[in-house]
Design a protein around this motif. Sequence first.
Motif, PDB file in Angstrom:
ATOM      1  N   LEU A   1       0.839  -1.191   0.000  1.00  0.00           N
ATOM      2  CA  LEU A   1       0.000   0.000   0.000  1.00  0.00           C
ATOM      3  C   LEU A   1       0.878   1.246   0.000  1.00  0.00           C
ATOM      4  CD1 LEU A   1      -3.038   0.967   0.213  1.00  0.00           C
ATOM      5  CD2 LEU A   1      -2.534   1.365   2.643  1.00  0.00           C
ATOM      6  N   TYR A   2       0.740   2.064  -1.014  1.00  0.00           N
ATOM      7  CA  TYR A   2       1.412   3.357  -1.077  1.00  0.00           C
ATOM      8  C   TYR A   2       0.507   4.338  -0.340  1.00  0.00           C
ATOM      9  CZ  TYR A   2       4.116   0.952  -4.608  1.00  0.00           C
ATOM     10  OH  TYR A   2       4.915   0.046  -5.255  1.00  0.00           O
ATOM     11  N   HIS A   3       1.065   4.970   0.689  1.00  0.00           N
ATOM     12  CA  HIS A   3       0.189   5.746   1.574  1.00  0.00           C
ATOM     13  C   HIS A   3       0.888   6.946   2.183  1.00  0.00           C
ATOM     14  CE1 HIS A   3       1.323   4.724   5.917  1.00  0.00           C
ATOM     15  NE2 HIS A   3       2.329   4.333   5.173  1.00  0.00           N
ATOM     16  N   VAL A   4       0.094   7.763   2.874  1.00  0.00           N
ATOM     17  CA  VAL A   4       0.579   8.849   3.715  1.00  0.00           C
ATOM     18  C   VAL A   4      -0.017   8.574   5.096  1.00  0.00           C
ATOM     19  CG1 VAL A   4       0.348  11.324   4.170  1.00  0.00           C
ATOM     20  CG2 VAL A   4       0.756  10.516   1.840  1.00  0.00           C
ATOM     21  N   PRO A   5       0.809   8.602   6.184  1.00  0.00           N
ATOM     22  CA  PRO A   5       0.304   8.107   7.478  1.00  0.00           C
ATOM     23  C   PRO A   5      -1.004   8.751   7.958  1.00  0.00           C
ATOM     24  CG  PRO A   5       2.673   8.390   7.579  1.00  0.00           C
ATOM     25  CD  PRO A   5       2.234   8.930   6.243  1.00  0.00           C
ATOM     26  N   LEU A   6      -1.138  10.070   7.847  1.00  0.00           N
ATOM     27  CA  LEU A   6      -2.331  10.702   8.421  1.00  0.00           C
ATOM     28  C   LEU A   6      -3.480  10.845   7.417  1.00  0.00           C
ATOM     29  CD1 LEU A   6      -0.952  13.485  10.821  1.00  0.00           C
ATOM     30  CD2 LEU A   6      -1.638  11.148  11.360  1.00  0.00           C
ATOM     31  N   SER A   7      -3.321  10.368   6.202  1.00  0.00           N
ATOM     32  CA  SER A   7      -4.422  10.479   5.242  1.00  0.00           C
ATOM     33  C   SER A   7      -5.603   9.592   5.679  1.00  0.00           C
ATOM     34  CB  SER A   7      -3.957  10.038   3.851  1.00  0.00           C
ATOM     35  OG  SER A   7      -5.065   9.555   3.099  1.00  0.00           O
ATOM     36  N   PRO A   8      -6.794  10.190   5.856  1.00  0.00           N
ATOM     37  CA  PRO A   8      -7.938   9.372   6.266  1.00  0.00           C
ATOM     38  C   PRO A   8      -8.323   8.336   5.214  1.00  0.00           C
ATOM     39  CG  PRO A   8      -8.616  11.625   5.758  1.00  0.00           C
ATOM     40  CD  PRO A   8      -7.121  11.614   5.742  1.00  0.00           C
ATOM     41  N   PHE A   9      -8.090   8.635   3.945  1.00  0.00           N
ATOM     42  CA  PHE A   9      -8.434   7.681   2.880  1.00  0.00           C
ATOM     43  C   PHE A   9      -7.503   6.463   2.938  1.00  0.00           C
ATOM     44  CE2 PHE A   9      -9.632  11.954   1.527  1.00  0.00           C
ATOM     45  CZ  PHE A   9     -11.008  11.776   1.453  1.00  0.00           C
TER      46      PHE A   9
END
Lengths: 228, 228
Positions: A11-19
């Motif tokens: 999963l490519y993500h940003v830690p605080l992104s709610p999505f």
Amino acid sequence: MTDTSSDTPRLYHVPLSPFCRKVRLCLAEKRIEVELAEVRYWEADGDFLRRNPAGKVPVLRINGRFMAESTPICEYLEETHPSPPLMPEDAESRYEVRRLVSWFDDKFHNEVTSKLLYERVNKKLMKQGFPDSGNVKAGARAIKYHLDYMAWLLERRRWLAGDNMTLADFAAAAHLSALDYISDVDWNRSDAVKDWYAKIKSRPAFRRILADQVPGFPQPAHYADLDF
Amino acid sequence: MTDTSSDTPRLYHVPLSPFCRKVRLCLAEKRIEVELAEVRYWEADGDFLRRNPAGKVPVLRINGRFMAESTPICEYLEETHPSPPLMPEDAESRYEVRRLVSWFDDKFHNEVTSKLLYERVNKKLMKQGFPDSGNVKAGARAIKYHLDYMAWLLERRRWLAGDNMTLADFAAAAHLSALDYISDVDWNRSDAVKDWYAKIKSRPAFRRILADQVPGFPQPAHYADLDF
């Protein structure tokens, strides 16, 4: 395949992104092992943009393909990994789950998350200047109405969309947990909402989210505390 | 029930809203008879707001309840009226439909519809002043990239999400038909897109949308012409 590492979903993500958090909660609840890859998508990394022309997170690499759009990803995970279920069986209840997911990802996002989290955190990370105080005030006002709406629902139901935990609870918890990281949720406003968050926070699926650390934004003491 | 009129579903809508049009197309394709009730939601009609606290359209009254949020409504209609299907059977294809619905309702909406339709039409209807020329220019630029993306898909597939017509085609056609009403779509940019729109426009489900008239915005001659 000889390269087994490429079989593990990533999963490519940003830690605080709610999505991203909504997808992480779904994956964890369904015990789908996943590698997390943090992406600074606003720096327009060429590799990342090739994977997702919409240029946003989350992006899930699973079964040899790349998937974008958090709610379609969660619906896909529900259909391919139905157990434990995050959607009810009957059409009316499924509608209610989807309505609430839209409520949080659209209305709550526009009125609260974008006004508080994006002003306080994203602007700093993206070097886009200081928070706009008008936006921050509007977000702080709007979250009260949203917490009251959640309380109204939770005084009538065990979980947000009915008597079972669903994707609607994960959508809401994804936004609230990100806002809680910056201490923007007043948990004393409603016992019903606080009890609901305590229940969801203590699930194993929540552990990795409670371990998140964002450079420049130290985690406050209450954030990972199950007895907040 | 003695009052049979209340058994007929009723859709509270705005004629050029792409979200309302998507639901109207689903209802018509599935031959669900519906009464249309035009709502000037920006005038904050008390009755309407009681039905839908989010204060937006569409709202569908069906089976004795009020439903908001266009995509959850369409998923509900698909589950309760599966024939003719607007979703494929397998999870991968269903994901692709939902991804494209999100693409049009989120990205296309933000980059194109809100910049062209809302500036040119909604602002006038809502008495909010003149179109912002920067927004209109940005929307006119963005629609080109979106039409090219659609062409890229349609050169590989019969319909946007695969070989069958789905909710993704209705989501896209809902936005494009509203923009076509104000002559903001260059149909000469791609034969593939023009052929796709000709196919979808000639469906019986499209008839009522082609008959829409908005006071102050006369319908252009090509709009309802199947041979545009």
